[in-house]
Design an enzyme around this catalytic site. Structure first.
Site, PDB file in Angstrom:
ATOM      1  N   GLU A 195       9.430 -14.252   8.500  1.00  0.00           N
ATOM      2  CA  GLU A 195       9.566 -12.849   8.861  1.00  0.00           C
ATOM      3  C   GLU A 195      10.223 -12.565  10.213  1.00  0.00           C
ATOM      4  O   GLU A 195       9.576 -12.122  11.187  1.00  0.00           O
ATOM      5  CB  GLU A 195       8.201 -12.158   8.806  1.00  0.00           C
TER       6      GLU A 195
ATOM      7  N   GLU B 221       4.198 -14.405   0.000  1.00  0.00           N
ATOM      8  CA  GLU B 221       2.942 -13.748   0.396  1.00  0.00           C
ATOM      9  C   GLU B 221       2.768 -12.463  -0.394  1.00  0.00           C
ATOM     10  O   GLU B 221       3.740 -11.730  -0.583  1.00  0.00           O
ATOM     11  CB  GLU B 221       2.938 -13.372   1.888  1.00  0.00           C
TER      12      GLU B 221
HETATM   13  O1  LIG Z   1      -0.820  -8.828   7.457  1.00  0.00           O
HETATM   14  C1  LIG Z   1      -1.079  -9.793   6.487  1.00  0.00           C
HETATM   15  C2  LIG Z   1      -0.049 -10.918   6.592  1.00  0.00           C
HETATM   16  C3  LIG Z   1      -0.188 -11.756   7.872  1.00  0.00           C
HETATM   17  O2  LIG Z   1      -1.514 -12.247   7.999  1.00  0.00           O
HETATM   18  C4  LIG Z   1       0.834 -12.911   7.778  1.00  0.00           C
HETATM   19  O3  LIG Z   1       0.706 -13.855   8.839  1.00  0.00           O
HETATM   20  C5  LIG Z   1       2.241 -12.362   7.824  1.00  0.00           C
HETATM   21  O4  LIG Z   1       3.195 -13.298   7.330  1.00  0.00           O
HETATM   22  C6  LIG Z   1       2.348 -11.050   7.090  1.00  0.00           C
HETATM   23  N1  LIG Z   1       3.455 -10.314   6.915  1.00  0.00           N
HETATM   24  C7  LIG Z   1       3.095  -9.163   6.317  1.00  0.00           C
HETATM   25  C8  LIG Z   1       4.034  -8.055   5.971  1.00  0.00           C
HETATM   26  C9  LIG Z   1       4.811  -7.620   7.220  1.00  0.00           C
HETATM   27  C10 LIG Z   1       3.902  -7.002   8.197  1.00  0.00           C
HETATM   28  C11 LIG Z   1       3.273  -7.807   9.125  1.00  0.00           C
HETATM   29  C12 LIG Z   1       2.444  -7.251  10.083  1.00  0.00           C
HETATM   30  C13 LIG Z   1       2.256  -5.868  10.097  1.00  0.00           C
HETATM   31  C14 LIG Z   1       2.892  -5.069   9.151  1.00  0.00           C
HETATM   32  C15 LIG Z   1       3.710  -5.638   8.197  1.00  0.00           C
HETATM   33  C16 LIG Z   1       1.751  -9.194   6.107  1.00  0.00           C
HETATM   34  N2  LIG Z   1       1.313 -10.368   6.569  1.00  0.00           N
END
Ligand SMILES: OC[C@@H]1[C@@H](O)[C@H](O)[C@@H](O)c2[nH]c(CCc3ccccc3)c[n+]21
EC number: 3.2.1.21
Length: 453
Positions: free
Chosen positions: A171, A357
Site C-alpha cells: 500500500e 486483504e
Molecule cells: O485497517 C485494516 C488493515 C491494516 O491492519 C493493514 O495493515 C493494512 O494493510 C490495511 N490497509 C487497509 C485499507 C487501506 C487503509 C488503511 C488504513 C486506513 C484506511 C484505509 C486496511 N488495512
C-alpha cells in the site's frame, strides 16, 4: 448456504485460500535478538500517537508463538499465509550488516509453513521502515531505492526455492498519505511536497527491487495496492469532478505509473505547487513488468465536492442506508466486484490479481465465552464478499487467491488493539487464541472450495 445456492459459489481449481498479517502488528519482541528499531517503534512510543498508548512491544507475541500460530493456520485449513518481514529485524541499520537471529526467525517460520503444506507469501515492506534509514531521510532520500533492493536481495537469496510469491510494498498510498501527507501514521509528517517525493521514491524502490529480483530471485513478484472505489454523491458535475480527484489521489496515484501511464493528470490539480515532475528514467524503472498484483479491499467511498477539504477538495458522504464496521467503513460487497472488474481493465486484463486483504472490524468480547467467539457481522461480511469475489471471477477477472485480513486480532496501527479484524480472537491479557465463528466458516469455505457459501 441455502438450498438454492448449493454449489453456486464454487471457486476455480487451484484458487489459493489464505490469511494475512504484518510484522509490526503481530510479532512483538520488536527489539529482541539484535533487531534494530523501526519507525513504528518510535511512533508508537511517542505520547499522543496511539489510542490508549498501545504499542507493538508485545502485540500477539507471534515472535515466540509462531509454532502455535502455524497449528492455528492448519486448523483453519489455510493453503497460504501472507506475512511481512521486519526490515530492521533482518538489517538493524536497514543497510549493511545482516542480523543472523533476525533472519533465522523468518527462516524457521518459512520452513514451518512449508512442513505444514502452507504456501508462504512474503511482503518485503509493510510500513515498518528501519529507524536508522528514517534518520537518513527514509522515503524522502532517493538512495532508498538501492537500500530497498539490497534488502530484497538478502531475502530473495535466503528464501530462493522456498518463497515463490513475493510482494514488494504493501500500500504505497497509505505509506505516503498516512506517513507524509496527513501524519496519522509513522513517520508522522504533514507535507504535500514531501508526499510527492516520498511517493515517487516508494515507487522507485519497488522498481529497483523488481529489477534485482529478476537478477537474483526465483518465483513471482508484484506489488500490493489498496483501492477504494469512488462513486459520486450526485450527478452534479462538481461531484463527478470531486470523485475524479479522489480517485486520482488514492486509486490512480500509484497504479497509473506502475502501468506505465505516469501520474494522473488530476494530481496536478490536487497537489498544486507541491506537484513535481520526475525524469522519464524513473518511470521506466517504476513500470518494470511484474507477475501479479495484490488488491487490499475493504470498502467504497461516495465523495461530494468539498472546496475546503485538503488536498482533494472532496469529502465522502456517509451512506446511512448501509451497515458500517467499527472502523466506520461502509459494507458494500458489490463494490468489490466493481473494483476487481475496474482493476482487471486498468491492468490490461493480463496481470493475475489476488485479494491480498479483505476483512472487517466489529466489536468482539475481550475473552471467549464457552470457548467460542460469536461474530455474526464478520461471518456475514466474509460470506458476502466472497460471493462478490466469485461474481468478479464470473465476469472474467483473473483472481488467483484470497487472503483474509486478518489471521489474528492485532495492533491496528494508531488505533491500537481497539479494533479487532481477526478471524481468530486474541485475548491480549493471556495471549490465548480462539477461532471465531468467522474462522470456523472460513475453514469450511476452504474445505468445500466455496461450496458452503
Ligand atoms: O485497517 C485494516 C488493515 C491494516 O491492519 C493493514 O495493515 C493494512 O494493510 C490495511 N490497509 C487497509 C485499507 C487501506 C487503509 C488503511 C488504513 C486506513 C484506511 C484505509 C486496511 N488495512
Amino acid at each position: 448456504m441455502t438450498t438454492e445456492t448449493a454449489g453456486k459459489y464454487l471457486f476455480p481449481e487451484g484458487f489459493l485460500w489464505g490469511a494475512a498479517t504484518a510484522a509490526y502488528q503481530i510479532e512483538g519482541s520488536s527489539m529482541a535478538d539484535g533487531a534494530g528499531a523501526s519507525i513504528w517503534d518510535r511512533f508508537s512510543h511517542t505520547p499522543g500517537n496511539m489510542k490508549d498508548g498501545d504499542t507493538g512491544d508485545v502485540a500477539c507475541d507471534h515472535y515466540k508463538r509462531w509454532r502455535e500460530d502455524i497449528q492455528l493456520m492448519k486448523r483453519l485449513n489455510l493453503q497460504a499465509y501472507r506475512f511481512s518481514v521486519s526490515w530492521s529485524r533482518v538489517m538493524p541499520e536497514g543497510r549493511g550488516a545482516i542480523n543472523p537471529k533476525g533472519i533465522d526467525f523468518y527462516d524457521r517460520l518459512v520452513d514451518g509453513l512449508l512442513e505444514q503444506g502452507i504456501e508462504p507469501l512474503c511482503t518485503l515492506y509493510h510500513w515498518d521502515l528501519p529507524a536508522a534509514l528514517d534518520d537518513r531521510g527514509g522515503w524522502l532520500n532517493p538512495d532508498i531505492a538501492d537500500w530497498f533492493a539490497d534488502y530484497g536481495q538478502v531475502l530473495f537469496e535466503k528464501f530462493k526455492g522456498r518463497v515463490k510469491t513475493w510482494g514488494t510494498i504493501n500500500e504505497p498510498w497509505v505509506i505516503v498519505d498516512g506517513g507524509y501527507l496527513h501524519g496519522a501514521l509513522a513517520p508522522g509528517h504533514r507535507s504535500a511536497f514531501e508526499a510527492m517525493i516520498a511517493g515517487h521514491n516508494v515507487l522507485r524502490a519497488h522498481g529497483a527491487a523488481v529489477k534485482r529480483f529478476r537478477q537474483v530471485g526465483e518465483g513471482k513478484i508484484g506489488i500490493v495496492l489498496n483501492i477504494e472505489p469512488k462513486y459520486p454523491a450526485s450527478d452534479k458535475p462538481e461531484d463527478e469532478a470531486a470523485r475524479r480527484r479522489a480517485e486520482a489521489q488514492m486509486n490512480r496515484w500509484f497504479l497509473d505509473p506502475l502501468m506505465g501511464r505516469g501520474y494522473p493528470e488530476e494530481l496536478k490539480d490536487v497537489y498544486g505547487e507541491a506537484y513535481r515532475e520526475f525524469p522519464q528514467e524513473d518511470f521506466d524503472l517504476i513500470a518494470q513488468p511484474t507477475d501479479w498484483m495484490g488488491l487490499n479491499w475493504y470498502t467504497r467511498a461516495v465523495p461530494e465536492n468539498a472546496p475546503d477539504a485538503w488536498p482533494t477538495r472532496s469529502r465522502p458522504v456517509k451512506q446511512v442506508q448501509h451497515a458500517h464496521t467499527e472502523t466506520g467503513w461502509e459494507v458494500n460487497p458489490p463494490a468489490l466486484t466493481d473494483t476487481l472488474v475496474w482493476l482487471h481493465e486498468q491492468t490490461g486484463g493480463k496481470l493475475p490479481l489476488m485479494v491480498t486483504e479483505n476483512g472487517s472490524a466489529w466489536y468482539d468480547p475481550p475473552h471467549a465465552i464457552d470457548g467460542r467467539i460469536h461474530d455474526p457481522m464478520r461471518v456475514e461480511y466474509l460470506k458476502n464478499h466472497l460471493k462478490a469475489l466469485h461474481d468478479a471471477i464470473g465476469k472474467g477477472v483473473d483472481v488467483r487467491g484470497y487472503m483474509a485480513w486478518s489471521l489474528l486480532d492485532n495492533l491496528e496501527w494508531s488505533l491500537g488493539y481497539s479494533k479487532r479484524f481477526g478471524i481468530t480472537h486474541v485475548n491480549f491479557q493471556t495471549q490465548e487464541r480462539t477461532i471465531k465463528d468467522s474462522g470456523l466458516l472460513y475453514a469450511e469455505v476452504i474445505k468445500t472450495h466455496g461450496g458452503v457459501l
